[in-house]
Design a protein around this motif. Structure first.
Motif, PDB file in Angstrom:
ATOM      1  N   THR A  69       0.822  -1.208   0.000  1.00 55.50           N
ATOM      2  CA  THR A  69       0.000   0.000   0.000  1.00 55.50           C
ATOM      3  C   THR A  69       0.860   1.264   0.000  1.00 55.50           C
ATOM      4  OG1 THR A  69      -0.194  -0.103   2.410  1.00 55.50           O
ATOM      5  CG2 THR A  69      -1.962  -1.102   1.124  1.00 55.50           C
ATOM      6  N   VAL A  70       1.939   1.252   0.765  1.00 56.13           N
ATOM      7  CA  VAL A  70       2.831   2.411   0.794  1.00 56.13           C
ATOM      8  C   VAL A  70       3.486   2.607  -0.572  1.00 56.13           C
ATOM      9  CG1 VAL A  70       5.019   3.262   1.751  1.00 56.13           C
ATOM     10  CG2 VAL A  70       3.263   2.374   3.264  1.00 56.13           C
ATOM     11  N   LEU A  71       3.878   1.522  -1.194  1.00 57.95           N
ATOM     12  CA  LEU A  71       4.510   1.604  -2.509  1.00 57.95           C
ATOM     13  C   LEU A  71       3.530   2.134  -3.550  1.00 57.95           C
ATOM     14  CD1 LEU A  71       7.213   0.960  -3.893  1.00 57.95           C
ATOM     15  CD2 LEU A  71       6.269  -1.276  -4.463  1.00 57.95           C
ATOM     16  N   LEU A  72       2.302   1.630  -3.549  1.00 61.14           N
ATOM     17  CA  LEU A  72       1.293   2.117  -4.486  1.00 61.14           C
ATOM     18  C   LEU A  72       0.980   3.589  -4.246  1.00 61.14           C
ATOM     19  CD1 LEU A  72      -1.187  -0.886  -4.656  1.00 61.14           C
ATOM     20  CD2 LEU A  72       0.324  -0.055  -6.446  1.00 61.14           C
ATOM     21  N   GLN A  73       0.901   3.976  -2.994  1.00 61.29           N
ATOM     22  CA  GLN A  73       0.624   5.376  -2.673  1.00 61.29           C
ATOM     23  C   GLN A  73       1.768   6.274  -3.144  1.00 61.29           C
ATOM     24  OE1 GLN A  73       0.112   6.076   1.486  1.00 61.29           O
ATOM     25  NE2 GLN A  73      -0.769   8.095   1.197  1.00 61.29           N
ATOM     26  N   SER A  74       2.998   5.848  -2.924  1.00 65.10           N
ATOM     27  CA  SER A  74       4.138   6.663  -3.359  1.00 65.10           C
ATOM     28  C   SER A  74       4.193   6.748  -4.877  1.00 65.10           C
ATOM     29  CB  SER A  74       5.443   6.107  -2.800  1.00 65.10           C
ATOM     30  OG  SER A  74       5.723   4.847  -3.357  1.00 65.10           O
ATOM     31  N   PHE A  75       3.863   5.653  -5.584  1.00 67.07           N
ATOM     32  CA  PHE A  75       3.832   5.696  -7.046  1.00 67.07           C
ATOM     33  C   PHE A  75       2.764   6.661  -7.541  1.00 67.07           C
ATOM     34  CE2 PHE A  75       5.761   1.221  -7.696  1.00 67.07           C
ATOM     35  CZ  PHE A  75       7.035   1.769  -7.689  1.00 67.07           C
ATOM     36  N   SER A  76       1.592   6.631  -6.933  1.00 65.97           N
ATOM     37  CA  SER A  76       0.528   7.539  -7.382  1.00 65.97           C
ATOM     38  C   SER A  76       0.900   8.990  -7.090  1.00 65.97           C
ATOM     39  CB  SER A  76      -0.795   7.167  -6.717  1.00 65.97           C
ATOM     40  OG  SER A  76      -0.736   7.398  -5.341  1.00 65.97           O
ATOM     41  N   GLU A  77       1.498   9.251  -5.931  1.00 67.98           N
ATOM     42  CA  GLU A  77       1.912  10.616  -5.617  1.00 67.98           C
ATOM     43  C   GLU A  77       3.008  11.101  -6.563  1.00 67.98           C
ATOM     44  OE1 GLU A  77       2.994  10.805  -1.523  1.00 67.98           O
ATOM     45  OE2 GLU A  77       0.953  10.434  -0.818  1.00 67.98           O
ATOM     46  N   SER A  78       3.957  10.244  -6.884  1.00 67.00           N
ATOM     47  CA  SER A  78       5.025  10.644  -7.807  1.00 67.00           C
ATOM     48  C   SER A  78       4.459  10.868  -9.205  1.00 67.00           C
ATOM     49  CB  SER A  78       6.142   9.611  -7.829  1.00 67.00           C
ATOM     50  OG  SER A  78       5.668   8.374  -8.334  1.00 67.00           O
TER      51      SER A  78
END
Length: 135
Positions: A69-78
Motif C-alpha cells: 500500500t505504501v509503494l502504491l501510494q508513493s507511485f501515485s503521488e510521484s
C-alpha cells in the motif's frame, strides 16, 4: 538332541524366563517411559513452533500488505507530481514563446509576414499576367 535333554530343560527354561522377563520389565519401566516423554516433548515443541510460525506468517503478510500500500501510494503521488510538473512546464513554455514573439520578435514577425504578403502578391500578379498571355 541336547537342547531337549530333560535334565537341562528346566534350567534353560528358567533362565530364558528370567532374562526375558527382566528385559521386559526394564523396557516397560525405564526405556518406554523415557521414549514416551521424549515424544511428548517433541510434539509440544512442534506445536509451539507451528503456532509461532503462524504468528510470524501473519506478521509477514501484514508487513507485505503495508509495504504494497505504501509503494502504491508513493507511485501515485510521484505520478501526480510528475504530471503537475509537466503541465506547469508546458504552460510556462507556451507563455514564454508568446512573450518572446510579442516583444523580441514582433518586428521580425511583422517583416516576415509582410514579405510573405509581397511574395503572394507577386505570384498572383504573375499568374494573372500568365493567364492573360495564354488567352
Amino acid at each position: 538332541m541336547p537342547q531337549l535333554d530333560k535334565v537341562t530343560y528346566f534350567s534353560q527354561f528358567f533362565w530364558l524366563l528370567v532374562f526375558f522377563l527382566s528385559f521386559y520389565v526394564i523396557c516397560l519401566k525405564i526405556i518406554l517411559p523415557s521414549i514416551s516423554t521424549i515424544l511428548k516433548i517433541r510434539t509440544k515443541k512442534i506445536d509451539s513452533m507451528s503456532s509461532e510460525m503462524n504468528v510470524l506468517k501473519e506478521e509477514q503478510n501484514s508487513i507485505l500488505s503495508t509495504y504494497d500500500t505504501v509503494l502504491l501510494q508513493s507511485f501515485s503521488e510521484s505520478r501526480k507530481a510528475l504530471q503537475t510538473v509537466i503541465s506547469q512546464s508546458n504552460d510556462w513554455m507556451v507563455s514564454s514563446i508568446r512573450n518572446v514573439n510579442s516583444t523580441s520578435f514582433a518586428n521580425a514577425n511583422h517583416s516576415y509576414l509582410s514579405t510573405i504578403n509581397d511574395i503572394n502578391k507577386e505570384k498572383l500578379a504573375f499568374s494573372k499576367i500568365d493567364n492573360l498571355v495564354k488567352e
